[in-house]
Scaffold this motif. Sequence first.
Motif, PDB file in Angstrom:
ATOM      1  N   PRO A 127       0.799  -1.705  -0.112  1.00  0.00           N
ATOM      2  CA  PRO A 127       0.365   0.111  -0.063  1.00  0.00           C
ATOM      3  C   PRO A 127       0.614   1.305  -0.102  1.00  0.00           C
ATOM      4  N   GLY A 128       0.473   2.375  -0.767  1.00  0.00           N
ATOM      5  CA  GLY A 128       0.800   3.237  -1.128  1.00  0.00           C
ATOM      6  C   GLY A 128       1.756   3.226  -1.934  1.00  0.00           C
ATOM      7  N   LYS A 129       2.707   2.855  -2.544  1.00  0.00           N
ATOM      8  CA  LYS A 129       3.199   2.426  -4.194  1.00  0.00           C
ATOM      9  C   LYS A 129       1.944   2.332  -4.813  1.00  0.00           C
ATOM     10  N   THR A 130       2.785   3.084  -6.244  1.00  0.00           N
ATOM     11  CA  THR A 130       1.478   3.361  -7.255  1.00  0.00           C
ATOM     12  C   THR A 130       2.221   2.098  -8.515  1.00  0.00           C
ATOM     13  N   THR A 131       1.222   2.028  -9.312  1.00  0.00           N
ATOM     14  CA  THR A 131       0.970   0.786  -9.961  1.00  0.00           C
ATOM     15  C   THR A 131       2.167   0.759 -11.402  1.00  0.00           C
ATOM     16  N   GLY A 132       2.522   1.945 -11.518  1.00  0.00           N
ATOM     17  CA  GLY A 132       4.215   2.325 -11.835  1.00  0.00           C
ATOM     18  C   GLY A 132       4.790   2.410 -11.721  1.00  0.00           C
ATOM     19  N   GLU A 133       4.751   2.652 -10.483  1.00  0.00           N
ATOM     20  CA  GLU A 133       6.169   2.324  -9.664  1.00  0.00           C
ATOM     21  C   GLU A 133       6.582   0.815  -9.480  1.00  0.00           C
ATOM     22  N   ILE A 134       5.801  -0.101  -9.494  1.00  0.00           N
ATOM     23  CA  ILE A 134       6.241  -1.393 -10.122  1.00  0.00           C
ATOM     24  C   ILE A 134       6.414  -2.081 -11.812  1.00  0.00           C
ATOM     25  N   ASP A 135       5.904  -1.559 -12.694  1.00  0.00           N
ATOM     26  CA  ASP A 135       5.951  -1.454 -14.180  1.00  0.00           C
ATOM     27  C   ASP A 135       7.650  -0.685 -14.296  1.00  0.00           C
ATOM     28  N   ALA A 136       7.661   0.179 -13.579  1.00  0.00           N
ATOM     29  CA  ALA A 136       9.208   1.228 -13.407  1.00  0.00           C
ATOM     30  C   ALA A 136      10.325  -0.339 -12.671  1.00  0.00           C
ATOM     31  N   TYR A 137       9.860  -0.691 -11.864  1.00  0.00           N
ATOM     32  CA  TYR A 137      11.004  -1.265 -11.095  1.00  0.00           C
ATOM     33  C   TYR A 137      11.044  -2.960 -11.806  1.00  0.00           C
ATOM     34  N   ALA A 138       9.934  -3.125 -12.790  1.00  0.00           N
ATOM     35  CA  ALA A 138      10.396  -4.144 -13.837  1.00  0.00           C
ATOM     36  C   ALA A 138      11.235  -4.531 -14.709  1.00  0.00           C
ATOM     37  N   ALA A 139      11.316  -2.380 -15.145  1.00  0.00           N
ATOM     38  CA  ALA A 139      11.907  -2.731 -16.396  1.00  0.00           C
ATOM     39  C   ALA A 139      13.570  -2.445 -15.828  1.00  0.00           C
ATOM     40  N   GLU A 140      13.434  -2.253 -14.350  1.00  0.00           N
ATOM     41  CA  GLU A 140      14.947  -1.731 -14.166  1.00  0.00           C
ATOM     42  C   GLU A 140      15.362  -3.866 -14.096  1.00  0.00           C
TER      43      GLU A 140
ATOM     44  N   TYR B 207       3.766  -4.749 -27.946  1.00  0.00           N
ATOM     45  CA  TYR B 207       3.102  -5.285 -28.548  1.00  0.00           C
ATOM     46  C   TYR B 207       1.807  -4.836 -28.933  1.00  0.00           C
ATOM     47  N   ARG B 208       1.462  -4.744 -29.989  1.00  0.00           N
ATOM     48  CA  ARG B 208       0.402  -4.146 -31.007  1.00  0.00           C
ATOM     49  C   ARG B 208       0.107  -2.509 -30.842  1.00  0.00           C
ATOM     50  N   GLY B 209       1.484  -2.185 -30.045  1.00  0.00           N
ATOM     51  CA  GLY B 209       1.205  -0.596 -29.348  1.00  0.00           C
ATOM     52  C   GLY B 209       0.956  -0.432 -27.325  1.00  0.00           C
ATOM     53  N   PHE B 210       1.044  -2.206 -26.498  1.00  0.00           N
ATOM     54  CA  PHE B 210       1.968  -1.962 -25.226  1.00  0.00           C
ATOM     55  C   PHE B 210       2.086  -0.984 -24.162  1.00  0.00           C
ATOM     56  N   PRO B 211       1.630  -0.136 -23.611  1.00  0.00           N
ATOM     57  CA  PRO B 211       2.738   1.108 -22.967  1.00  0.00           C
ATOM     58  C   PRO B 211       3.111   0.700 -22.392  1.00  0.00           C
ATOM     59  N   GLY B 212       3.242  -0.419 -21.092  1.00  0.00           N
ATOM     60  CA  GLY B 212       3.723  -1.184 -20.319  1.00  0.00           C
ATOM     61  C   GLY B 212       4.005  -1.826 -20.039  1.00  0.00           C
ATOM     62  N   HIS B 213       5.725  -1.737 -19.341  1.00  0.00           N
ATOM     63  CA  HIS B 213       6.069  -2.878 -19.709  1.00  0.00           C
ATOM     64  C   HIS B 213       5.714  -4.425 -18.347  1.00  0.00           C
ATOM     65  N   ILE B 214       5.307  -4.506 -17.934  1.00  0.00           N
ATOM     66  CA  ILE B 214       4.606  -5.613 -17.069  1.00  0.00           C
ATOM     67  C   ILE B 214       2.410  -5.023 -17.287  1.00  0.00           C
ATOM     68  N   CYS B 215       2.113  -6.312 -17.468  1.00  0.00           N
ATOM     69  CA  CYS B 215       0.365  -5.899 -16.931  1.00  0.00           C
ATOM     70  C   CYS B 215       0.258  -6.047 -15.254  1.00  0.00           C
ATOM     71  N   ILE B 216      -0.362  -4.834 -15.059  1.00  0.00           N
ATOM     72  CA  ILE B 216      -0.961  -4.883 -13.767  1.00  0.00           C
ATOM     73  C   ILE B 216      -1.860  -4.468 -13.233  1.00  0.00           C
ATOM     74  N   SER B 217      -2.643  -5.195 -13.318  1.00  0.00           N
ATOM     75  CA  SER B 217      -4.276  -5.153 -13.156  1.00  0.00           C
ATOM     76  C   SER B 217      -4.717  -5.453 -11.583  1.00  0.00           C
ATOM     77  N   ARG B 218      -5.554  -3.952 -11.298  1.00  0.00           N
ATOM     78  CA  ARG B 218      -6.262  -3.939  -9.640  1.00  0.00           C
ATOM     79  C   ARG B 218      -7.660  -4.226 -10.083  1.00  0.00           C
ATOM     80  N   ASN B 219      -8.067  -5.610  -8.494  1.00  0.00           N
ATOM     81  CA  ASN B 219      -9.351  -5.265  -8.040  1.00  0.00           C
ATOM     82  C   ASN B 219      -9.534  -6.109  -9.581  1.00  0.00           C
ATOM     83  N   GLU B 220     -10.715  -5.026  -9.483  1.00  0.00           N
ATOM     84  CA  GLU B 220     -11.720  -5.442 -11.032  1.00  0.00           C
ATOM     85  C   GLU B 220     -10.716  -5.833 -12.194  1.00  0.00           C
ATOM     86  N   GLU B 221      -9.930  -5.392 -12.674  1.00  0.00           N
ATOM     87  CA  GLU B 221      -9.012  -5.530 -13.465  1.00  0.00           C
ATOM     88  C   GLU B 221      -9.186  -7.104 -13.697  1.00  0.00           C
TER      89      GLU B 221
END
Length: 268
Positions: free
Chosen positions: A38-51, A65-79
Amino acid sequence: MAKKVRIPIKSAADIRKMRVACETASEILQLCAKAVQPGKTTGEIDAYAAELMKERSCKSAFLGYRGFPGHICISRNEEVVHGIGSDTIIRPGDILKIDVGITKGGWIGDNATTVPAGDIDLETKRLLCATEQSLYEAIDHARNGTHLADLCGAVEAHVQPYGFTVVKEFVGHGVGRNLHEEPQVPNFRPPGRSPKLRPGMVLAIEPMVNAGVPGVTILSDGWTVITNDRKNSSHFEHTVLVTEGKPDILTARPREATEELLGIKMDG
């Protein structure tokens, strides 16, 4: 499933290279899962994955891939899947689905898990347990001579008694040099004839299980998939090799959501 498909067979040399990619993907997934709090952002997890990918001399199989903008997929709750890292803050009681796919040495490693952010309610624990167990029920069918339909049907057969449903619009897949290869691997028994599994086939088996209705919608970003009733969804995935003997989980990792760890009984 009635249409005949050509499922790639990997050679021993292919499998050696793919094993390296899959072990790397598993390591990155586990480190990203530990970083969720808690307190982190999903973007921070993506950036960590890139590192982590850069440190291990591999690249995201998803980025671009087909224009996907993230290094990983990170989906929250109902996502359900295909969530994009952003400034969304992770809150106590959230669940995060983390899907890591990497390319290393020309081969793909693909795996996913669902991570609780702090304490979660009992029903959500049950959802995670049922989904993870359904993955292993399906994996147990990844054997020489087994019909693919039996593997697919094992997921829905396991989660239905708990009142959970499987997503039908998105499925697992073959994987190797390409992120998506034949065959499709749905989480329900498809109609018609299905191919038999043979040694050297590699499958990305990935149950996507909803707490409520099975229907989903894609958001306006063109990627993020959410449940129609906005109830939670869970996602677990392994890349699995069919052998002459027992299934070989190329992305092996400790089981995250076992009943013992969560201290609940699924039939209670």
